[in-house]
Motif scaffolding. Structure first.
Motif, PDB file in Angstrom:
ATOM      1  N   THR A 133       0.870  -1.185   0.000  1.00 44.54           N
ATOM      2  CA  THR A 133       0.000   0.000   0.000  1.00 44.54           C
ATOM      3  C   THR A 133       0.903   1.230   0.000  1.00 44.54           C
ATOM      4  O   THR A 133       1.034   1.934   0.993  1.00 44.54           O
ATOM      5  CB  THR A 133      -0.929  -0.011   1.226  1.00 44.54           C
ATOM      6  N   VAL A 135       0.973   3.960  -2.269  1.00 47.04           N
ATOM      7  CA  VAL A 135       0.520   5.270  -2.734  1.00 47.04           C
ATOM      8  C   VAL A 135       0.365   6.206  -1.530  1.00 47.04           C
ATOM      9  O   VAL A 135      -0.329   5.883  -0.562  1.00 47.04           O
ATOM     10  CB  VAL A 135      -0.807   5.159  -3.506  1.00 47.04           C
ATOM     11  N   ASP A 190      -1.301  -1.676  -4.380  1.00 49.99           N
ATOM     12  CA  ASP A 190      -1.508  -0.470  -5.175  1.00 49.99           C
ATOM     13  C   ASP A 190      -0.820  -0.620  -6.531  1.00 49.99           C
ATOM     14  O   ASP A 190       0.374  -0.916  -6.601  1.00 49.99           O
ATOM     15  CB  ASP A 190      -0.934   0.753  -4.456  1.00 49.99           C
TER      16      ASP A 190
END
Length: 259
Positions: A133, A135, A190
């Protein structure tokens, strides 16, 4: 999309170069095991290769620059990565290619993937706090090698081996291995990738697209500036001779000093 197509993008993903279990350098190393997994960073590398400078700071040798793209003849080349204050030398055997002036690659003709092994040299200013994750989680890292080592070691969804001190020519630094932690579902991450580090705070430059990817990093202190070099491979099934060759090319790198 093929790895080559991915690599053509900016920022691009050069398929990770898994570091090979060879300790040594071109022309004189002996490999003692059939294990071609990443070398353990618990055994320090003391001196990779030293180029003694002349008393006046010059060098009588003429070392050609690394071609920006395409096939490379066997030999020693000088590389100056944009943003680095010191150039380095790298020695490659036949069959290697240069990509964009900041990577060298070699394919395994018996393996379906392109770019079986490769080395990358570009700066890494941001490290993802969580590689899955990522981002909004690309954190800027200060210029010290230790700061980069610590950021990579604390990265969620990946794992690093304990860093050991090394010398790359006249410059000190650290070496460690980096890989995916466990059986991560990368498709759920992501962008469908594990972001490792980047040259910017808003998009990923270096990522893994497979749980089999892994690398060995050397992070060097160039008089207060950090240089990051890595050797990687995508799969453990790459020809062991090729992985050993890639490690030898990695070990041939030495930053030059005018001191």
């Amino acid at each position: 999309m093929t790895p080559l197509e991915l690599a053509a993008q900016r920022p691009r993903h050069l398929l990770p170069l898994v570091a090979i279990a060879l300790i040594g350098c071109l022309g004189g190393c002996q490999y003692e095991s059939d294990d071609v997994s990443l070398p353990s960073a618990s055994t320090p590398t003391t001196e990779v290769r030293t180029v003694p400078p002349l008393p006046n700071g010059g060098d009588t040798r003429t070392v050609p620059p690394l071609p920006k793209n395409g096939d490379i003849d066997a030999g020693t080349y000088l590389v100056l990565v944009p943003g680095y204050t010191e150039p380095f030398e790298i020695t490659v055997p036949d069959g290697w290619k240069s990509f964009d002036g900041d990577s060298v690659i070699k394919d395994d003709p018996d393996h379906p993937d392109e770019w079986a092994v490769y080395l990358t040299f570009w700066p890494a200013d941001y490290v993802a706090t969580d590689a899955c994750t990522w981002v909004g989680k690309l954190a800027e890292v200060d210029s010290s090698p230790k700061a980069f080592v610590d950021a990579m070691a604390s990265q969620a969804s990946t794992a690093s081996t304990p860093a050991v001190e090394v010398m790359v020519g006249n410059y000190s630094g650290f070496e460690f291995d980096h890989s995916v932690e466990g059986d991560a579902d990368i498709t759920a991450c992501d962008g469908g990738k594990l972001c490792i580090h980047s040259g910017s705070s808003y998009e990923c430059s270096r990522w893994y697209s497979s749980v089999a990817e892994r690398e060995t990093y050397r992070v060097v202190d160039l008089n207060g500036q950090r240089a990051v070099i890595a050797v990687s491979q995508l799969h453990e099934s790459i020809n062991p001779e090729l992985t050993r060759e890639a490690r030898a090319v990695f070990d041939s790198i030495v930053f030059r000093s005018g001191k």
